[in-house]
Design a protein around this motif. Structure first.
Motif, PDB file in Angstrom:
ATOM      1  N   THR A 241       0.968  -1.088   0.155  1.00 15.17           N
ATOM      2  CA  THR A 241       0.226  -0.045   0.064  1.00 15.17           C
ATOM      3  C   THR A 241       0.961   1.221  -0.008  1.00 15.17           C
ATOM      4  O   THR A 241       0.636   2.223  -0.764  1.00 15.17           O
ATOM      5  N   ASN A 242       1.851   1.465   0.828  1.00 13.56           N
ATOM      6  CA  ASN A 242       2.662   2.420   1.062  1.00 13.56           C
ATOM      7  C   ASN A 242       3.493   2.795  -0.176  1.00 13.56           C
ATOM      8  O   ASN A 242       3.747   3.762  -0.589  1.00 13.56           O
ATOM      9  N   LEU A 243       3.909   1.575  -0.809  1.00 14.52           N
ATOM     10  CA  LEU A 243       4.532   1.677  -2.103  1.00 14.52           C
ATOM     11  C   LEU A 243       3.882   2.166  -3.199  1.00 14.52           C
ATOM     12  O   LEU A 243       4.355   3.107  -3.749  1.00 14.52           O
ATOM     13  N   LYS A 244       2.645   1.688  -3.263  1.00 10.11           N
ATOM     14  CA  LYS A 244       1.868   2.441  -4.288  1.00 10.11           C
ATOM     15  C   LYS A 244       1.516   3.728  -4.105  1.00 10.11           C
ATOM     16  O   LYS A 244       1.453   4.695  -4.960  1.00 10.11           O
ATOM     17  N   GLN A 245       1.243   4.215  -2.898  1.00 11.67           N
ATOM     18  CA  GLN A 245       0.880   5.674  -2.456  1.00 11.67           C
ATOM     19  C   GLN A 245       2.356   6.432  -2.690  1.00 11.67           C
ATOM     20  O   GLN A 245       2.099   7.573  -3.465  1.00 11.67           O
ATOM     21  N   LEU A 246       3.461   6.149  -2.230  1.00 16.46           N
ATOM     22  CA  LEU A 246       4.899   6.805  -2.486  1.00 16.46           C
ATOM     23  C   LEU A 246       4.861   7.280  -4.089  1.00 16.46           C
ATOM     24  O   LEU A 246       5.318   7.890  -4.662  1.00 16.46           O
ATOM     25  N   VAL A 247       4.720   5.945  -4.658  1.00 14.41           N
ATOM     26  CA  VAL A 247       4.903   6.058  -6.204  1.00 14.41           C
ATOM     27  C   VAL A 247       4.072   7.124  -6.962  1.00 14.41           C
ATOM     28  O   VAL A 247       4.454   7.988  -7.700  1.00 14.41           O
ATOM     29  N   ALA A 248       2.543   7.055  -6.354  1.00  8.98           N
ATOM     30  CA  ALA A 248       1.844   8.259  -6.892  1.00  8.98           C
ATOM     31  C   ALA A 248       2.133   9.500  -6.538  1.00  8.98           C
ATOM     32  O   ALA A 248       2.133  10.492  -7.352  1.00  8.98           O
ATOM     33  N   TYR A 249       2.678   9.653  -5.432  1.00  5.84           N
ATOM     34  CA  TYR A 249       3.213  10.949  -4.925  1.00  5.84           C
ATOM     35  C   TYR A 249       4.233  11.504  -5.502  1.00  5.84           C
ATOM     36  O   TYR A 249       4.329  12.692  -6.223  1.00  5.84           O
ATOM     37  N   LEU A 250       5.359  10.601  -5.821  1.00  6.23           N
ATOM     38  CA  LEU A 250       6.555  11.130  -6.503  1.00  6.23           C
ATOM     39  C   LEU A 250       6.281  11.556  -8.179  1.00  6.23           C
ATOM     40  O   LEU A 250       6.856  12.044  -8.543  1.00  6.23           O
ATOM     41  N   GLU A 251       5.313  10.634  -8.495  1.00  6.56           N
ATOM     42  CA  GLU A 251       4.932  11.115  -9.929  1.00  6.56           C
ATOM     43  C   GLU A 251       4.240  12.223 -10.208  1.00  6.56           C
ATOM     44  O   GLU A 251       4.206  12.784 -11.434  1.00  6.56           O
ATOM     45  N   THR A 252       3.670  12.938  -8.862  1.00  9.32           N
ATOM     46  CA  THR A 252       3.144  14.045  -9.226  1.00  9.32           C
ATOM     47  C   THR A 252       4.228  15.386  -9.351  1.00  9.32           C
ATOM     48  O   THR A 252       4.275  16.566  -9.413  1.00  9.32           O
ATOM     49  N   LEU A 253       5.505  14.985  -8.820  1.00 10.88           N
ATOM     50  CA  LEU A 253       6.640  15.953  -8.668  1.00 10.88           C
ATOM     51  C   LEU A 253       7.199  16.420 -10.214  1.00 10.88           C
ATOM     52  O   LEU A 253       8.201  15.947 -10.397  1.00 10.88           O
ATOM     53  N   LYS A 254       6.390  16.816 -11.136  1.00 14.34           N
ATOM     54  CA  LYS A 254       6.863  17.309 -12.174  1.00 14.34           C
ATOM     55  C   LYS A 254       7.603  18.411 -12.372  1.00 14.34           C
ATOM     56  O   LYS A 254       7.323  19.573 -11.670  1.00 14.34           O
TER      57      LYS A 254
END
Ligand code: CUA
Length: 321
Positions: A308-321
């Motif tokens: 769960t945390n992995l998916k969340q972190l990936v989703a967040y880092l991908e917003t850092l455009k």
């Protein structure tokens, strides 16, 4: 634009000059090699048939002078053209990249870390990692300050020319330029530990307009949190709850550490882990799941994140455009 043998595919006036010198030295060496091996082969084939000992002309002054003077002249000439090349490469260009700047007024500061490169554009106040943007213009040279944070590294972009060591406690400078837009592979070329081979970076030669756009984009802080998905929001929360901010920086947040790469515009970068993986959702997941499996010995430990945390972190880092 990744060549099979990048050093033989120069993409800047500096690299062309180095390549020309290399080819000239290669040619001279080839001629000497051909003469020497040719004479040996002739001697072998002639001597085989002869049954008597050949003439023993010890103390031939003429021969001795010839084979001392010949090589000395050739070596001195090579020294002269090599020294001349070094002076040319380090020369201060007539056309400076952005107006009348001082020589110490650098466009870029590149700092070697085990095993990644920190990239700072001091005038624009921008910090990034492993990806360098310069306007591609054969008439302009960009002055770069190269430093190291730990051990000795070496900054080298084979297609663009010269290399320079990154030495702790010492400021070294190098001029960089590119003839035309393109992506140029850079490498650390001084053994610096376990992941020396994965201390790659890329130099993107772009148009002046694209360069300014790039700087503008990098100067912006990450999007307000309300614009991101609930999954990414949860990832953001987790990022700041976990130990991530102790090593990384995200401009405009409380994460201000500079031990690992700056993540402010992480999602805009094309590669992860200093060129070890392409930056994709799948690869980012792989990296966060176990960085040590991807890049053994790197400073980022395996945090054994839950799915769960992995998916969340990936989703967040991908917003850092
Ligand atoms: Cu850094 Cu090799």
């Amino acid at each position: 634009m990744n060549s099979v043998i990048p050093v033989l595919d120069p993409a800047s006036p500096q690299a062309e000059a180095i390549n020309n010198l290399f080819l000239l030295v290669l040619l001279i060496s080839a001629v000497i090699f051909a003469i020497v091996t040719g004479l040996i082969l002739i001697a072998i084939s002639k001597g085989r048939r002869r049954q008597t000992l050949p003439d023993q002309d010890f103390g031939s002054e003429k021969a001795e002078i010839a084979w001392i003077v010949g090589p000395v002249v050739i070596v001195l000439w090579l020294v002269a053209i090599s020294a001349n090349l070094v002076i040319t490469l380090n020369a201060i260009p007539d056309v400076k990249p952005h107006g009348d700047q001082d020589v110490d007024d650098v466009e870029l500061i590149v700092t070697g870390h085990q095993w990644w490169w920190e990239v700072e554009y001091p005038k624009a106040g921008v910090i990034s990692a492993n990806e360098i943007y310069i306007p591609a213009d054969p008439k302009k040279k960009y002055r770069i300050l190269v430093k190291s944070d730990d051990v000795i590294h070496c900054f080298w972009v084979p297609q663009l020319g010269p290399k320079i060591d990154a030495i702790p406690g010492r400021d070294n400078y190098i001029w960089l330029q590119a003839n035309q837009p393109g992506a140029y592979q850079g490498r650390c070329s001084e053994y610096c530990g376990a992941q020396h081979a994965w201390m790659n970076f890329k130099v993107y030669g772009v148009t002046e307009e694209e360069y300014q756009k790039f700087l503008l984009r990098e100067q912006q802080k990450p999007e307000p949190t309300k614009l991101i998905s609930p999954l990414a929001m949860a990832g953001r929360e987790y990022f700041f709850k976990a130990t991530c901010p102790r090593c990384h920086k995200i401009e405009g947040t409380s994460a201000q550490a500079m031990i690992g790469p700056d993540l402010t515009h992480f999602a805009s970068r094309k590669e992860i882990g200093s060129g070890v993986l392409e930056n994709s959702t799948e690869n980012l997941t792989r990296w966060l799941k176990d960085p040590q499996a991807v890049k053994p010995g790197c400073k980022m430990p395996n945090f054994k994140l839950s799915e769960t945390n992995l998916k969340q972190l990936v989703a967040y880092l991908e917003t850092l455009k």
